[in-house]
Design a protein around this motif. Structure first.
Motif, PDB file in Angstrom:
ATOM      1  N   ARG A  72       8.729  67.927  66.152  1.00 36.22           N
ATOM      2  CA  ARG A  72       9.826  67.323  65.390  1.00 36.22           C
ATOM      3  C   ARG A  72      11.170  67.820  65.936  1.00 36.22           C
ATOM      4  N   GLU A  73      11.263  69.126  66.210  1.00 33.12           N
ATOM      5  CA  GLU A  73      12.487  69.703  66.781  1.00 33.12           C
ATOM      6  C   GLU A  73      12.735  69.162  68.191  1.00 33.12           C
ATOM      7  N   ARG A  75      11.864  66.363  69.409  1.00 34.62           N
ATOM      8  CA  ARG A  75      12.305  64.965  69.354  1.00 34.62           C
ATOM      9  C   ARG A  75      13.828  64.893  69.309  1.00 34.62           C
ATOM     10  N   ASP A  76      14.462  65.834  68.637  1.00 32.37           N
ATOM     11  CA  ASP A  76      15.925  65.876  68.583  1.00 32.37           C
ATOM     12  C   ASP A  76      16.525  66.430  69.874  1.00 32.37           C
ATOM     13  N   PRO A  79      14.725  63.486  73.181  1.00 31.34           N
ATOM     14  CA  PRO A  79      14.065  62.326  72.570  1.00 31.34           C
ATOM     15  C   PRO A  79      13.248  61.490  73.541  1.00 31.34           C
ATOM     16  N   GLU A 103       6.866  61.611  65.548  1.00 27.80           N
ATOM     17  CA  GLU A 103       6.913  62.926  66.180  1.00 27.80           C
ATOM     18  C   GLU A 103       5.924  63.035  67.332  1.00 27.80           C
TER      19      GLU A 103
END
Length: 165
Positions: A72-73, A75-76, A79, A103
């Motif tokens: 999830r982290e 992805r930021d 991306p 994710e």
């Protein structure tokens, strides 16, 4: 185009708290990909500040940060990176939720078959390459025309990528 080295290999990061698994991954994939390994989610986040990768493969059960939390982290942070989850546990609801939230691209069950893992990773690299090509085409399409030349506007058509058995 994929982020590559002189040898034109896709860049793959494996994250697992078990060193023997990281060693196995490195040995299994070093011929086909540029392989990075990290022992924790925090170490992976630090590496990703300085290295762009095409695919990230993370174990789900790690101390301090689960694979889903890491991905999830990530992805930021990156991306464009395709994210895979390795799991030996049947936390199916969390995995399905992560797939639905974007994710992760796929999950691989432990113990895995080397051939299945190779196939899944190859599909992830192909998806990363497809995404990189789309980004490159969009960048070309948005560049202003050179002075004195007519800008040719091409219509972008939506595409569908389906990777399944």
């Amino acid at each position: 185009m994929l982020q590559t080295t002189q040898s034109n290999k896709a860049r793959v990061l494996f994250v697992d708290d078990e060193q023997r698994i990281l060693t196995s991954m490195k040995m299994l994939f070093r011929r086909d990909y540029q392989v990075f390994t990290c022992n924790s989610g925090a170490e992976a986040q630090e590496l990703l500040k300085s290295q762009k990768v095409d695919v990230i493969v993370s174990d789900q059960r790690m101390p301090e940060m689960t694979g889903i939390e890491l991905l999830r982290e990530v992805r930021d942070m990156q991306p464009q990176a395709i994210r895979l989850l390795l799991t030996g546990y049947a936390d199916l609801n969390a995995i399905i939720g992560s797939i639905n939230e974007g994710e992760i691209f796929r999950f691989v069950s432990k113990p895995w078959s080397n051939e299945d893992l190779k196939s899944t990773l190859a599909k992830a690299v192909a998806a990363a390459e497809f995404e990189a090509d789309i980004e490159a085409n969009e960048a070309v399409m948005t560049q202003p025309a050179a002075a004195g030349t007519a800008a040719v506007q091409q219509e972008q058509k939506p595409g569908i990528l389906l990777l399944d058995q």
